[in-house]
Motif scaffolding. Structure first.
Motif, PDB file in Angstrom:
ATOM      1  N   LYS A  18       0.841  -1.196   0.000  1.00 58.53           N
ATOM      2  CA  LYS A  18       0.000   0.000   0.000  1.00 58.53           C
ATOM      3  C   LYS A  18       0.871   1.239   0.000  1.00 58.53           C
ATOM      4  O   LYS A  18       2.042   1.187   0.351  1.00 58.53           O
ATOM      5  CB  LYS A  18      -0.899   0.029   1.241  1.00 58.53           C
ATOM      6  CG  LYS A  18      -2.001  -0.993   1.243  1.00 58.53           C
ATOM      7  CD  LYS A  18      -2.938  -0.761   2.400  1.00 58.53           C
ATOM      8  CE  LYS A  18      -4.088  -1.744   2.332  1.00 58.53           C
ATOM      9  NZ  LYS A  18      -5.048  -1.528   3.408  1.00 58.53           N
ATOM     10  N   SER A  19       0.247   2.359  -0.359  1.00 61.67           N
ATOM     11  CA  SER A  19       0.911   3.670  -0.310  1.00 61.67           C
ATOM     12  C   SER A  19       0.155   4.551   0.677  1.00 61.67           C
ATOM     13  O   SER A  19      -1.067   4.622   0.622  1.00 61.67           O
ATOM     14  CB  SER A  19       0.890   4.345  -1.680  1.00 61.67           C
ATOM     15  OG  SER A  19       1.609   3.589  -2.616  1.00 61.67           O
ATOM     16  N   PRO A  20       0.872   5.242   1.551  1.00 61.78           N
ATOM     17  CA  PRO A  20       0.188   6.109   2.517  1.00 61.78           C
ATOM     18  C   PRO A  20      -0.225   7.427   1.880  1.00 61.78           C
ATOM     19  O   PRO A  20       0.343   7.853   0.877  1.00 61.78           O
ATOM     20  CB  PRO A  20       1.262   6.346   3.588  1.00 61.78           C
ATOM     21  CG  PRO A  20       2.544   6.267   2.823  1.00 61.78           C
ATOM     22  CD  PRO A  20       2.320   5.220   1.759  1.00 61.78           C
ATOM     23  N   THR A  21      -1.207   8.070   2.477  1.00 65.88           N
ATOM     24  CA  THR A  21      -1.540   9.435   2.077  1.00 65.88           C
ATOM     25  C   THR A  21      -0.434  10.353   2.595  1.00 65.88           C
ATOM     26  O   THR A  21       0.389   9.942   3.430  1.00 65.88           O
ATOM     27  CB  THR A  21      -2.883   9.884   2.695  1.00 65.88           C
ATOM     28  OG1 THR A  21      -2.734   9.889   4.121  1.00 65.88           O
ATOM     29  CG2 THR A  21      -4.026   8.979   2.267  1.00 65.88           C
ATOM     30  N   LEU A  22      -0.410  11.590   2.132  1.00 69.35           N
ATOM     31  CA  LEU A  22       0.574  12.546   2.637  1.00 69.35           C
ATOM     32  C   LEU A  22       0.410  12.772   4.129  1.00 69.35           C
ATOM     33  O   LEU A  22       1.392  12.868   4.866  1.00 69.35           O
ATOM     34  CB  LEU A  22       0.462  13.882   1.902  1.00 69.35           C
ATOM     35  CG  LEU A  22       1.016  13.903   0.486  1.00 69.35           C
ATOM     36  CD1 LEU A  22       0.722  15.246  -0.173  1.00 69.35           C
ATOM     37  CD2 LEU A  22       2.504  13.629   0.492  1.00 69.35           C
ATOM     38  N   GLU A  23      -0.833  12.842   4.572  1.00 67.39           N
ATOM     39  CA  GLU A  23      -1.095  13.043   6.002  1.00 67.39           C
ATOM     40  C   GLU A  23      -0.556  11.871   6.820  1.00 67.39           C
ATOM     41  O   GLU A  23       0.061  12.054   7.859  1.00 67.39           O
ATOM     42  CB  GLU A  23      -2.598  13.224   6.272  1.00 67.39           C
ATOM     43  CG  GLU A  23      -3.162  14.528   5.777  1.00 67.39           C
ATOM     44  CD  GLU A  23      -3.497  14.515   4.287  1.00 67.39           C
ATOM     45  OE1 GLU A  23      -3.426  13.430   3.634  1.00 67.39           O
ATOM     46  OE2 GLU A  23      -3.809  15.587   3.749  1.00 67.39           O
ATOM     47  N   LYS A  24      -0.797  10.659   6.338  1.00 66.77           N
ATOM     48  CA  LYS A  24      -0.338   9.465   7.051  1.00 66.77           C
ATOM     49  C   LYS A  24       1.193   9.388   7.040  1.00 66.77           C
ATOM     50  O   LYS A  24       1.811   9.047   8.050  1.00 66.77           O
ATOM     51  CB  LYS A  24      -0.948   8.215   6.422  1.00 66.77           C
ATOM     52  CG  LYS A  24      -0.724   6.954   7.205  1.00 66.77           C
ATOM     53  CD  LYS A  24      -1.330   7.017   8.587  1.00 66.77           C
ATOM     54  CE  LYS A  24      -2.836   7.010   8.562  1.00 66.77           C
ATOM     55  NZ  LYS A  24      -3.440   6.993   9.892  1.00 66.77           N
TER      56      LYS A  24
END
Length: 124
Positions: free
Chosen positions: A66-72
């Motif tokens: 998976k790829s995280p969001t910028l916030e995560k």
């Protein structure tokens, strides 16, 4: 007899960490390796991230699933006490044959140029 072709794997030493660079590594895999390496270097378990995520989510990131969001990504970087941009710089270094210091200098030059453009536009 089964053999494993390890020819595209190159071991690089950056400071006191040892990373494995593969030319075919995608962005998610490189980010996962960066997160795992830094987390281990900091002596953190996956459970240390339970304030921002589950252990299983961190595990899927580290495995490049998976790829995280910028916030995560920002939250994860804060727990590891590193700037998110440094984590991304490490990630892109794992994907490249060039030296990390050369990449950092290129980023610094480009950031200065973009900041000058932004400041010029903000005045107008």
């Amino acid at each position: 007899m089964n053999t494993i072709d390890c020819s595209p794997i190159v071991f690089m030493r950056a400071s006191f960490w040892v990373f494995v660079w593969k030319p075919s590594m995608n962005l998610r895999e490189a980010l996962g390796r960066s997160i795992r390496s830094l987390r281990r270097h900091r002596g953190l378990s996956q459970e240390a991230f339970d304030v921002v995520s589950s252990r299983t989510y961190i595990s899927t990131l580290e495995r490049g699933l998976k790829s995280p969001t910028l916030e995560k990504l920002d939250e994860i970087a804060k727990i590891m006490d590193v700037h998110p941009a440094a984590l991304l710089c490490l990630t892109y270094s794992l994907m490249s044959e060039s030296e990390a210091s050369a990449q950092i200098e290129a980023i610094r030059t480009e950031a200065r140029r973009l900041l000058a453009i932004y400041k010029k536009g903000a005045k107008g």
